[in-house]
Enzyme design. Structure first.
Site: not given
Ligand code: NDP
Length: 455
Positions: A135, A175
């Site tokens: 990561k 991510d």
């Molecule tokens: P994105 O950046 O596309 O979206 C993240 C979302 O989570 C946004 O809505 C963001 O809001 C919100 N967010 C981020 N940090 C915080 C926080 N501290 N408190 C509240 N809301 C928060 O990321 P992904 O959708 O790709 O990832 C989301 C989760 O899924 C993560 O945990 C990631 O590790 C996990 N994941 C992702 C994979 C992938 O293929 N993308 C694979 C496996 C797991 P804002 O816009 O305000 O930041």
């Protein structure tokens, strides 16, 4: 007498291991949390299989093979120099090249990346594909940055990272904060520096080596996994009220798949608050969210203004009554009180799209109440699975159809479910998916490490 002695021995091994581990990694609370959870699941298994204990497999698995930390200088639109910190944690390569996403977010630090890399080792093992775990990322915040600034940051980041990755060494992906735009800039810079067009990153655009279904894969997989869990109780998504957190990549495609299976998603969130739309976030409304988040890069509050839904600033969606909860934002976003509220309101299933979104005492609440609980390392493994399929297509210089990739994804999620049941079924028939995923993910990596000698 014997059983008391055995359990004392077990807990003292666990305690000693955790104490040593914490001393070696002071203050890294997220990393402690992830390793502690796995250790709890594995204690009995390791005691019953002394070959793992004698070879200190757990001690070796919780120590990264390599960590790279580097300076990322770049110039903003005002001509001012900015300095961020870049990281890559190469955790374990026993079963394949390091594989895992890059996170660009101001909260990124070594503890968070080590926890994510550690989880990734187990997750990648569960997928059945030959991928090790890693990561990386940076404390860079892409929010409110122009495309030009994001590009210059990505180019500087890749200038250093390119020395440490490669299609047979380490293959990063996206991510939080790293989507199609960022992968494009990173890939372009790698190609320019190395003069080679190769599958060094996944999540690429369709026209330049990406796989169909990769953007959808994590969200779809999370829902497929939940669907498998529901089936064990002769149930399905039909007519279910579903709360989803986040509004990024994973949340968007989770919502799309829930709609397709007949459920109704009533919440989405971002780091500023959440929206509640009791009528459901249908395909049209989801299109609006995708434009808002992926192109306009705006806030979820705008959804409430557009569709007349309720907006709750600085709150999380778990107080809303639901049958199924799908956390898809970030780590530790459901605490004990929220877990209790979910149960009180009738929630029967939690499937984690995000990594470690439930605190340890929230997980205890799920397990105590015997609801269906799919931990992230199993439930969100669809993303890295299709990344693995993207690597295969790049090696073969072929691309598979949407149906082919989706078929593989569905099968892999079913296989992961089967592994969890195999290792997690308890005497009374309850399936502890957390233990199942931890033990199932461990065995393959541990066996490979034993076979490869002292690595
Ligand atoms: P994105 O950046 O596309 O979206 C993240 C979302 O989570 C946004 O809505 C963001 O809001 C919100 N967010 C981020 N940090 C915080 C926080 N501290 N408190 C509240 N809301 C928060 O990321 P992904 O959708 O790709 O990832 C989301 C989760 O899924 C993560 O945990 C990631 O590790 C996990 N994941 C992702 C994979 C992938 O293929 N993308 C694979 C496996 C797991 P804002 O816009 O305000 O930041």
């Amino acid at each position: 007498m014997t059983s008391t002695m055995t359990s004392t021995k077990r807990s003292s091994f666990g305690e000693e291991f955790m104490n040593n581990f914490k001393n070696r990694n002071p203050g890294e609370i997220e990393f402690h949390q992830a390793v502690h959870e796995v250790t709890e699941s594995l204690l009995n298994f390791i005691e019953d299989n002394p070959k793992y204990k004698n070879a200190k497999i757990l001690e070796r698995m919780s120590e990264p093979e390599r960590i790279i930390i580097f300076r990322v200088p770049w110039v903003d639109d005002k001509g001012e120099i900015q300095v961020n910190r870049g990281y890559r944690v190469e955790m374990n390569s026993a079963i394949g090249p390091y594989k895992g996403g890059l996170r660009f977010h101001p909260t990124v630090n070594l503890s968070i990346l080590k926890f994510l890399a550690f989880e990734q080792v187990f997750k990648n093992s569960l997928t059945t594909l030959p991928m090790g775990g890693g990561k990386g990322g940076s404390d860079f915040d892409p929010k409110q940055k122009t495309d030009g600034e994001v590009m210059r940051f990505c180019q500087s980041f890749m200038t250093e990272l390119s020395k440490h990755i490669g299609p047979n060494t380490d293959v990063p992906a996206g991510d939080i904060g790293v989507g199609g735009r960022e992968i494009g800039f990173l890939f372009g810079q790698y190609k320019r520096l190395r003069n080679e067009f190769t599958g060094v990153l996944t999540g690429k655009g369709r026209e330049w080596g990406g796989s169909l279904i990769r953007p959808e894969a994590t969200g779809y997989g999370t829902v497929y996994f939940a669907d498998e869990m529901l089936r064990t109780r002769n149930d399905s998504f039909k007519g279910k009220i579903v709360t989803v957190s986040g509004s990024g990549n994973v949340a968007q495609f989770t919502t799309e798949k829930v709609n397709e299976l007949g459920g109704k998603v009533v919440t989405l969130s971002d780091s500023s608050g959440f929206i509640h739309d009791p009528d459901g976030i249908d395909a049209e409304k989801l299109k609006f969210v995708m434009r808002l988040k992926n192109i306009k890069r705006g806030r979820i509050e705008e959804y409430a203004k557009k569709f007349g839904a309720e907006y709750y600033a600085n709150e999380r969606p778990w107080k809303i009554k639901c049958d199924v909860a799908l956390p898809c934002a970030t780590q530790n976003e459901i605490n004990k009180q929220e877990a209790e509220l979910l149960i009180k309101n009738g929630c029967i299933c939690v499937s984690e799209g995000a990594n470690m979104p439930s605190t340890p005492d929230a997980v205890d609440v799920y397990l105590k109440n015997k609801i269906l609980y799919g931990p992230g390392k199993a439930a969100n493994a669809g993303g890295v699975s299709v990344s693995g399929l993207e690597m295969s297509q790049n090696s073969l210089r072929m691309s598979w159809t949407r149906e082919e990739v989706d078929g593989h994804l569905k099968r892999i999620m079913q296989d992961i479910h089967t592994t969890c049941v195999k290792y997690g079924k308890t005497k009374d028939g309850f399936i502890n998916y957390m233990d199942g995923a931890n033990i199932g993910g461990f065995v393959k990596v541990a066996e490979a490490m034993l076979a490869q000698g002292l690595v």
